[in-house]
Design an enzyme around this catalytic site. Structure first.
Site, PDB file in Angstrom:
ATOM      1  N   SER A 188       0.848  -1.192   0.000  1.00 16.78           N
ATOM      2  CA  SER A 188       0.000   0.000   0.000  1.00 16.78           C
ATOM      3  C   SER A 188       0.879   1.237   0.000  1.00 16.78           C
ATOM      4  CB  SER A 188      -0.904   0.013   1.233  1.00 16.78           C
ATOM      5  OG  SER A 188      -1.647   1.216   1.312  1.00 16.78           O
TER       6      SER A 188
ATOM      7  N   TYR B  17      -2.067  -0.450  10.334  1.00 25.60           N
ATOM      8  CA  TYR B  17      -2.157  -0.792   8.915  1.00 25.60           C
ATOM      9  C   TYR B  17      -0.932  -0.293   8.164  1.00 25.60           C
ATOM     10  CZ  TYR B  17      -3.987  -1.116   4.165  1.00 25.60           C
ATOM     11  OH  TYR B  17      -4.159  -1.420   2.839  1.00 25.60           O
TER      12      TYR B  17
END
Length: 257
Positions: free
Chosen positions: A142, A155
């Site tokens: 990501s 995350y």
């Protein structure tokens, strides 16, 4: 592909978290390029529906990638399939909260799926690839962590860990004929981002539309990327034979380096 040989014809791919979202889009793109795809995940109903929707070239196995026993059983069950493409897509978003309000259990759950799962899958399926001297691994990371994303520390940290795993693993298995790369999508339009916008609107007392615009306004294209674009990026990376140890941003200009 009329009159042409599909780029991935004859190859078997394994996509984790394949029952919905990005996993389903990646599976569709691999199918379009001629691969047979095995999808895995924890939700059997979603896997079954996706396989039925996409057709006979897709099969499914239930597997929790954070559990060593599940991954080992999956590897034994697919031992005769000659998996030559592994897409580690399974992941969870985790809590949206300041770091000091995240519990150790919440932190561990994110890392168990997002990082431990990649480790376990690579550990299980790389030996057959290196023995054949060929194979491709793409880890879905990501852009989160490459720029501040407040209240998402677990995350962001997990996805940056995946990038570190990728670059080091590429150096280990590249000489044995296996490529390892990561794809780092930016915000992807869909249910996960809708959830984040709702939470941000509640936190700030703004509207959903304002929360969304504040976020996507940071990108050069003024929008999020789509699930289909992520699937197309995976197959494009598989066609780039010199690509190894790379991390590719797909963010509509959210991150520019």
């Amino acid at each position: 592909m009329s009159g042409l040989t599909a780029p991935l014809a004859g190859r078997n791919a394994l996509v984790t978290g394949g029952g919905s979202g990005l996993g389903r889009a990646v599976t569709g793109a691999l199918l379009a390029d001629g691969a047979h795809v095995v999808i895995t995940g924890r939700n059997e109903a979603a896997l079954k529906e996706t396989a039925a929707h996409l057709g006979p070239q897709v099969s499914y196995r239930v597997c929790d990638v954070s559990r060593p026993d599940d991954v080992e059983e999956l590897a034994r069950g697919l031992a005769g399939e000659e998996i030559s493409i592994l897409v580690n897509n399974a992941g969870i978003a985790g809590p949206v909260a300041p770091l000091t309000e995240i519990t150790p259990q919440e932190w561990d759950e994110v890392f168990d799926v997002n990082v431990r799962g990649v480790f376990l899958m690579c550990r299980a399926f790389l030996p057959a690839m290196t023995a054949r001297g060929a194979g491709d691994v793409i880890n879905i990371a990501s852009v989160s962590g490459k720029r501040p994303l407040l209240r998402r520390t677990s995350y962001c940290a997990s996805k940056m860990a995946v990038i570190g795993l990728t670059t080091t693993l590429a150096g280990e298995v590249g000489p044995l004929g296996v490529t390892v790369n990561s794809l780092s999508p930016g915000p992807v339009s869909g249910p996960r981002m809708e959830r984040n916008f709702r939470l941000e609107a509640e936190r700030t007392g703004s509207t959903y539309a304002q929360a969304e615009q504040d976020f996507v306004g940071r990108s050069a294209l003024g929008r999020m990327v789509t699930e289909a674009e992520v699937g197309e990026a995976v197959t494009a990376m598989l066609r780039m034979r010199g690509l190894c140890g790379a991390d590719i941003d797909l963010s509509a200009g959210m991150v520019a380096r």
